[in-house]
Write a protein that holds these residues in place. Structure first.
Motif, PDB file in Angstrom:
ATOM      1  N   UNK A  90       0.870  -1.180   0.000  1.00 34.91           N
ATOM      2  CA  UNK A  90       0.000   0.000   0.000  1.00 34.91           C
ATOM      3  C   UNK A  90       0.912   1.236   0.000  1.00 34.91           C
ATOM      4  N   UNK A  91       0.409   2.334  -0.558  1.00 32.27           N
ATOM      5  CA  UNK A  91       1.272   3.521  -0.683  1.00 32.27           C
ATOM      6  C   UNK A  91       2.316   3.326  -1.776  1.00 32.27           C
ATOM      7  N   UNK A  92       2.053   2.380  -2.696  1.00 35.68           N
ATOM      8  CA  UNK A  92       3.022   2.080  -3.764  1.00 35.68           C
ATOM      9  C   UNK A  92       3.143   3.231  -4.758  1.00 35.68           C
ATOM     10  N   UNK A  93       2.148   4.112  -4.766  1.00 37.36           N
ATOM     11  CA  UNK A  93       2.201   5.299  -5.626  1.00 37.36           C
ATOM     12  C   UNK A  93       3.105   6.382  -5.044  1.00 37.36           C
ATOM     13  N   UNK A 128       1.796  -8.346   3.523  1.00 38.84           N
ATOM     14  CA  UNK A 128       1.356  -6.970   3.304  1.00 38.84           C
ATOM     15  C   UNK A 128       2.447  -6.017   3.802  1.00 38.84           C
ATOM     16  N   UNK A 129       2.855  -5.110   2.925  1.00 34.19           N
ATOM     17  CA  UNK A 129       3.714  -3.985   3.335  1.00 34.19           C
ATOM     18  C   UNK A 129       2.799  -2.765   3.337  1.00 34.19           C
ATOM     19  N   UNK A 130       2.432  -2.305   4.527  1.00 34.65           N
ATOM     20  CA  UNK A 130       1.433  -1.224   4.605  1.00 34.65           C
ATOM     21  C   UNK A 130       2.144   0.124   4.800  1.00 34.65           C
ATOM     22  N   UNK A 131       2.229   0.867   3.691  1.00 35.09           N
ATOM     23  CA  UNK A 131       2.907   2.172   3.734  1.00 35.09           C
ATOM     24  C   UNK A 131       1.956   3.340   3.503  1.00 35.09           C
ATOM     25  N   UNK A 132       0.753   3.085   2.980  1.00 34.10           N
ATOM     26  CA  UNK A 132      -0.152   4.198   2.643  1.00 34.10           C
ATOM     27  C   UNK A 132      -0.460   5.006   3.896  1.00 34.10           C
ATOM     28  N   UNK A 133      -0.349   6.308   3.784  1.00 36.06           N
ATOM     29  CA  UNK A 133      -0.615   7.182   4.932  1.00 36.06           C
ATOM     30  C   UNK A 133      -0.620   8.626   4.452  1.00 36.06           C
ATOM     31  N   UNK A 134      -1.220   9.474   5.281  1.00 31.18           N
ATOM     32  CA  UNK A 134      -0.954  10.908   5.122  1.00 31.18           C
ATOM     33  C   UNK A 134       0.267  11.183   5.981  1.00 31.18           C
TER      34      UNK A 134
END
Ligand SMILES: NC(=O)c1ccc[n+]([C@@H]2O[C@H](COP(=O)([O-])OP(=O)(O)OC[C@H]3O[C@@H](n4cnc5c(N)ncnc54)[C@H](O)[C@@H]3O)[C@@H](O)[C@H]2O)c1
Length: 325
Positions: free
Chosen positions: A6-9, A74-80
Motif C-alpha cells: 500500500x502507498x506504492x504510488x 502486506x507492506x502497509x505504507x499508505x498514509x498521510x
C-alpha cells in the motif's frame, strides 16, 4: 510470493515495489484512487509481468477486504505523512492512518497473510529524551501526524496480541532520495538550487535528524519481512548517524557547488511544542534480528538524489519555489 504494497504510488512505496519485483516477488501495488487514474510514482515504474496496480482507498473496509485477497504478505505504507498538513486537517489523518490501518489489519487477518509490515515513523518518539533512540524510548505525540501513527501502530500490534496477526512494526527514521515530495527539506532545497534560486526560505535549522537513503529503508523493510524473529516486534530502521539540518544543507550546497543563502521564514517554523528537536536512531535491534546494516552514507545518498533532480524531466514534476504543506 505475492505481496501487497500500500502507498506504492508514493515515494518509499514505489522504490519498494521496484525492489520487490527485481527480487522476483509478484506485487499488487495500491495507488490512491483519483478520477484522473493517475498512479503517482508508479507511472515511472516500468511495466512488469509481476506487477498488478489497483486503485483504491484504505479508508474503505470493503475495498481493503478485496485488496488483500490472495496475498501472502502486506507492506502497509499508505498514509498521510506531512506534519504541517496534519495541523490543518487532523481528522483526515485519523481516518487514513488509524482507521485505514485497522481496515487493512482486519482484511489481512481474513486473508490469512503470513506477515503484515506496519510502517511507523521516528516522529512517534518526539524530541529524543536520550540518544541514540532505541525502541524502548517513550512515545510523544508532538503533532497530529505523530499521534495518528502511534494509534496506527497500536492498532496493528493489538491485532498481533489479540488475533495472532503476524505483525512487525518497521519504524523508519527520516528517509530521502529520488521521488521524495517537496514537502521534505532535502528535496525542496535540492529542487530550488537546481531551479537556480539565489536565496532559499527555510524553517528552524537547529534540529537534528538521522537520514536514511531510500534503498536502505526498503532493504530494511524486506529484511524484516523475511525474519521470523521480528514477528510481534517494533524495529527501528535508522543509520545511527545524527546531523543537524544546517549541516545537511551545507553539504547539499557543497555537492551542488552553490552559493545560495538560507533565510529563515516564520511560516516554516513549527509551533514550539510540536518541533522535534533531536532524532538519532539506534539500529542495534535491526542488526541483531536481521544482520541488516545501511549501505549508503549521507554524502553518496545526497549525490544520487541531486543527480536525479538535475534531470529536467524529473525537476519538472515539482513546484520547488512554492511552500508545500
Ligand atoms: N519519508 C519519510 O521520511 C518517512 C519516514 C518514516 C516513515 N515514513 C512512512 O513511510 C510511509 C510512506 O511515506 P512516503 O514518504 O513514501 O510518503 P508518500 O506521501 O510519498 O506516500 C504515501 C502514499 O500513501 C497514499 N495514500 C494516502 N492516503 C491514502 C488512502 N486513503 N488510500 C490509499 N492510499 C493513500 C498516497 O497516495 C501516497 O502516495 C508512510 O507510512 C510514512 O508515514 C516516511
Amino acid at each position: 510470493m505475492k505481496v501487497l504494497v500500500t502507498g506504492a504510488d508514493g515515494f518509499i512505496g514505489s522504490h519498494l515495489t521496484e525492489m520487490l519485483l527485481a527480487k522476483g516477488y509478484e506485487v499488487r501495488a495500491l495507488s490512491y484512487y483519483n478520477s484522473f487514474n493517475n498512479w503517482g510514482w508508479l507511472e515511472q515504474v516500468s511495466a512488469h509481468p509481476g506487477l498488478e496496480i489497483i486503485s483504491g482507498d484504505i479508508r474503505d473496509p470493503f475495498f481493503c477486504r478485496k485488496l488483500c485477497e490472495g496475498v501472502e504478505q502486506v507492506f502497509h505504507l499508505a498514509a498521510l505523512i506531512a506534519i504541517p498538513y496534519s495541523y490543518v486537517a487532523p481528522q483526515s489523518y485519523l481516518e487514513t492512518n488509524v482507521q485505514g490501518t485497522l481496515n487493512l489489519c482486519q482484511a489481512a487477518l481474513d486473508a490469512g497473510v503470513s506477515r503484515f509490515i506496519q510502517t511507523s515513523t521516528s516522529e512517534v518518539y518526539g524530541t529524543a529524551q536520550y540518544v541514540p533512540i532505541d525502541e524502548k524510548h517513550p512515545l510523544q505525540a508532538q503533532s497530529p501526524y505523530s499521534a495518528s501513527k502511534i494509534g496506527a501502530d497500536a492498532m496493528a500490534m493489538s491485532y498481533f496480541h489479540a488475533f495472532k496477526l503476524p505483525v512487525t512494526i518497521a519504524r523508519p527514521f527520516n528517509t530521502y532520495g529520488p521521488r521524495q515530495s517537496a514537502r521534505a527539506v532535502i528535496p525542496t532545497i535540492i529542487g530550488q538550487i537546481a531551479g537556480g534560486a539565489k536565496t532559499i526560505k527555510v524553517g528552524d535549522l537547529t534540529p537534528t535528524r538521522d537520514f536514511n537513503f531510500v534503498t536502505d529503508t526498503c532493504d530494511g523493510f524486506i529484511a524484516l519481512a523475511q525474519c521470523d524473529a521480528a514477528v510481534g516486534e517494533t524495529v527501528n530502521i535508522s543509520s545511527n548517524f545524527e546531523i543537524s539540518i544546517a549541516n545537511t544543507l551545507e553539504l547539499i550546497k557543497e555537492l551542488m557547488q552553490s552559493e545560495v543563502e538560507f533565510v529563515t521564514d516564520a511560516q516554516r517554523i513549527r509551533p514550539a511544542g510540536s518541533e522535534v528537536f533531536r532524532l538519532w536512531g539506534d539500529n542495534a535491534k535491526m542488526h541483531r534480528l536481521t544482520g541488516f546494516k545501511p549501505r549508503v552514507d549521507l554524502r553518496n545518498g545526497l549525490q544520487s538524489t541531486i543527480d536525479w533532480f538535475l534531470q529536467p524531466e524529473k525537476l519538472a514534476s515539482y513546484k520547488p519555489q512554492q511552500y508545500n504543506l
